[in-house]
Design an enzyme around this catalytic site. Structure first.
Site, PDB file in Angstrom:
ATOM      1  N   ASP A 294       0.359 -16.543  30.638  1.00  0.00           N
ATOM      2  CA  ASP A 294       1.906 -16.212  30.396  1.00  0.00           C
ATOM      3  C   ASP A 294       2.881 -16.638  31.096  1.00  0.00           C
ATOM      4  OD1 ASP A 294       0.051 -14.742  28.166  1.00  0.00           O
ATOM      5  OD2 ASP A 294       0.185 -12.930  28.877  1.00  0.00           O
TER       6      ASP A 294
ATOM      7  N   GLU B  10      -1.988  -9.282   3.559  1.00  0.00           N
ATOM      8  CA  GLU B  10      -2.296  -9.446   5.177  1.00  0.00           C
ATOM      9  C   GLU B  10      -3.336  -9.502   6.124  1.00  0.00           C
ATOM     10  OE1 GLU B  10      -1.154  -6.525   4.446  1.00  0.00           O
ATOM     11  OE2 GLU B  10      -1.719  -5.232   5.663  1.00  0.00           O
TER      12      GLU B  10
ATOM     13  N   CYS C  57       1.170  -1.504  -0.429  1.00  0.00           N
ATOM     14  CA  CYS C  57       0.130   0.329   0.007  1.00  0.00           C
ATOM     15  C   CYS C  57       1.034   1.415   0.208  1.00  0.00           C
ATOM     16  CB  CYS C  57      -1.089   0.285   1.345  1.00  0.00           C
ATOM     17  SG  CYS C  57      -2.332   1.498   1.115  1.00  0.00           S
ATOM     18  N   TYR C  58       1.266   1.909   1.785  1.00  0.00           N
ATOM     19  CA  TYR C  58       2.336   3.520   1.111  1.00  0.00           C
ATOM     20  C   TYR C  58       2.916   2.965   0.793  1.00  0.00           C
ATOM     21  CZ  TYR C  58       4.145   7.244   3.045  1.00  0.00           C
ATOM     22  OH  TYR C  58       4.755   8.268   3.248  1.00  0.00           O
TER      23      TYR C  58
ATOM     24  N   HIS D 238      -3.702  -5.358   0.330  1.00  0.00           N
ATOM     25  CA  HIS D 238      -3.348  -5.430   1.719  1.00  0.00           C
ATOM     26  C   HIS D 238      -3.132  -7.462   2.167  1.00  0.00           C
ATOM     27  CE1 HIS D 238      -2.499  -1.647   3.842  1.00  0.00           C
ATOM     28  NE2 HIS D 238      -3.662  -1.434   2.651  1.00  0.00           N
TER      29      HIS D 238
END
Ligand code: XMP
Length: 509
Positions: free
Chosen positions: A226, A170, A81-82, A168
């Site tokens: 975690d 992703e 994109c950008y 995109h």
């Protein structure tokens, strides 16, 4: 040094997602600021670069640009994109606001023989979100795909290893996006899919050994995934040098304390200090009704207990912390060496002089779960829904008492059990019970009752910032209601919380 792909963040919504997708292709990836100096890129052993999207226009004054020497490093670059527009502009192509925005699913027409679309169909659907377009590819570049509104929807210069896509790859709305990424990683950048769970664990174990050496180290366990995964990793690295500290404040869910004992002491044979501090916390919470006052009281008491234990383990100067990669990205600090706060358990004192060991600091949550599973942690710990540090205390409205804790723990266990039985547990962000500070009238047998109601709270969410109340099936709600009223003494009514966040919050306090 670990092979990696660096994602240069030009202010994208999706920078994290790009890094995650690259990792799903079994190539290690990290996010870095767009203006990272070229020698830093080399120092990190980067094998390829990805320029993310971003909100700016490349031709605007002050638009973010990478260091110009980056293009001379000879590393394969993929612009998204950008990032695509940026490569076009820097290499001498033309980018313009054509006045046609492409947003959402778009038909892409691929020109055959390109590296990025190798073995992919010539027509595919991609997801677009842009106002500017590359209208002319730079000299040396070949246009490899176009759409109705983007004459240069993809381009490549195989010689200079530069690739760009306007869409995109992703996001899931680009069904073949992962294949495009794989072509970039495996074909264009010659990388191998070698970043597997086994290599993640080996690497983390190696790093912990290097940091800790022969020293002693402690780890606070909360029962969550975690701290549990961090503990098991560190244990794998340094064995008995590790002591785990589990402070049972009596505000845990049913079976949680036993599960911690069972897993860490009996299954993994770790040194475990199980501090049974229920009475102490209950005494401290006596008469406290304000939610923030409860949090503060629990946080402070927790510190006291932890300090006492730490003092006993005199020559221990290392502390395991379950920090994850998103925390690191968000805080922007990469090398916080001294402890300031322990967000899992409500803040440790600032004057405790520990060196932190953070074996999960490079991992996303889903990767932590995969590591936990690989290391043999039980499913109940790996997939447990998030639980607040102050525990059941902030799900009992009003004063916390032993009687109320007992009621809530039992009711909560039934909610969780029925949600699991219906196969919904993993789809929900959280599902639990709340005990309000009221009593209502009921009738049981021929007797009038005056007892507590239980509130069922179940939400879906991505990140807890927003949440929607979950549409639990009526038969699940019916079973929960029947069981809670029949099995939990002191409850004669079950109600459902149907509020979303915002304007409500997930917890009631
Ligand atoms: P709220 O209620 O603000 O909760 O919508 C958002 C998420 O944060 C959790 N939560 C906490 N976690 N200490 C914690 O460790 C706390 O004091 C606390 N309060 C809320 C909550 O469970 C939800 O996942």
């Amino acid at each position: 040094m670990r092979e990696q792909v660096l994602v240069l963040d030009f202010g994208a919504q999706y920078a994290q997602l790009i890094a995650r997708r690259v990792r799903e292709c079994k190539v290690y990836s990290e996010i870095v600021p767009y203006d990272i100096p070229p020698d830093e890129i080399l120092r990190r052993g980067a094998k390829a670069l990805i320029f993310s999207g971003g909100p700016s226009s490349v031709y605007q004054e002050g638009a973010p640009r990478p260091h110009p020497d980056i293009f001379r490093l000879g590393l394969p670059i993929l612009g998204i994109c950008y990032g695509h527009q940026l490569i076009a502009r820097e290499m001498g192509g033309r980018v313009e606001a054509t006045g046609v925005r492409e947003y959402g699913k778009t038909d892409l027409e691929v020109v055959g023989g390109s590296v990025l679309f190798e073995e992919l169909p010539l027509k595919q659907t991609v997801w677009m979100s842009h106002g500017d377009s590359v209208v002319e590819a730079p000299p040396g570049f070949r246009v490899t795909a176009r759409t109705a509104a983007s004459p240069v929807a993809a381009m490549e210069d195989v010689q200079r290893k530069m690739y760009g896509v306007q869409f995109h790859p992703e996001v899931v709305h680009t069904p073949l996006g992962m294949e495009v990424l794989k072509n970039f990683l495996y074909s264009a950048a010659d990388l191998l899919p070698s970043w597997t769970m086994v290599s993640i664990i080996e690497q983390a174990v190696e790093e912990v050994r290097e940091t800790v050496g022969e020293n002693k180290i402690i780890c606070g366990l909360s029962g969550g995934v975690d701290s549990a995964t961090a503990a098991v990793l560190v244990h794998k690295a340094v064995g008995d040098q590790l002591t785990c500290v589990f402070v049972d404040h009596g505000l845990l869910r049913k079976g949680e304390a036993e599960q911690v004992e069972d897993t860490f002491r009996r299954h993994f044979h770790m040194n475990l200090i199980h501090v049974k501090a229920q009475d102490r916390f209950l005494a401290r919470l006596k008469g406290v009704t304000d939610p923030e006052a409860k949090r503060k009281a629990i946080g402070e008491e927790f510190i006291r207990v932890f300090e006492e234990v730490a003092r006993e383990l005199k020559d221990t100067h290392y502390l395991v912390q379950g920090t994850l990669y998103p925390d690191i990205i968000e805080s922007g600090t990469r090398d916080a060496a001294r402890i300031k706060s322990h967000h899992n358990v409500g803040g440790l004192p600032e004057d405790m002089d520990f060196t932190l060991v953070e074996p999960l600091r490079n991992l996303f949550k889903d990767e932590v779960r995969a590591v936990g599973e690989e290391l043999g942690l039980p499913e109940e710990i790996v997939w447990r829904q998030p639980f607040p540090g102050p525990g059941l205390a902030i799900r009992i409205i009003g004063e916390v008492t032993a009687e109320k804790l007992e009621i809530l723990r039992e009711a909560d266990a039934i909610v969780v059990e029925e949600v699991k039985r219906a196969g919904l547990y993993r789809q929900l962000w959280q599902s639990f019970a709340i005990l309000p500070d009221i009593k209502t009238v009921g009738v049981m047998g021929d007797e009038r009752t005056y007892a507590y109601p239980i509130v069922v709270r179940a939400v879906t969410s991505e990140d807890a910032m927003t949440a929607d109340w979950a549409r639990l099936p009526y038969d699940v709600l019916e079973r929960i209601s029947n069981r809670v009223i029949n099995e939990v003494r002191g409850v004669n009514r079950v109600v459902l919380d149907i509020s979303s966040k915002p304007p409500a919050t997930i917890e009631w306090e």
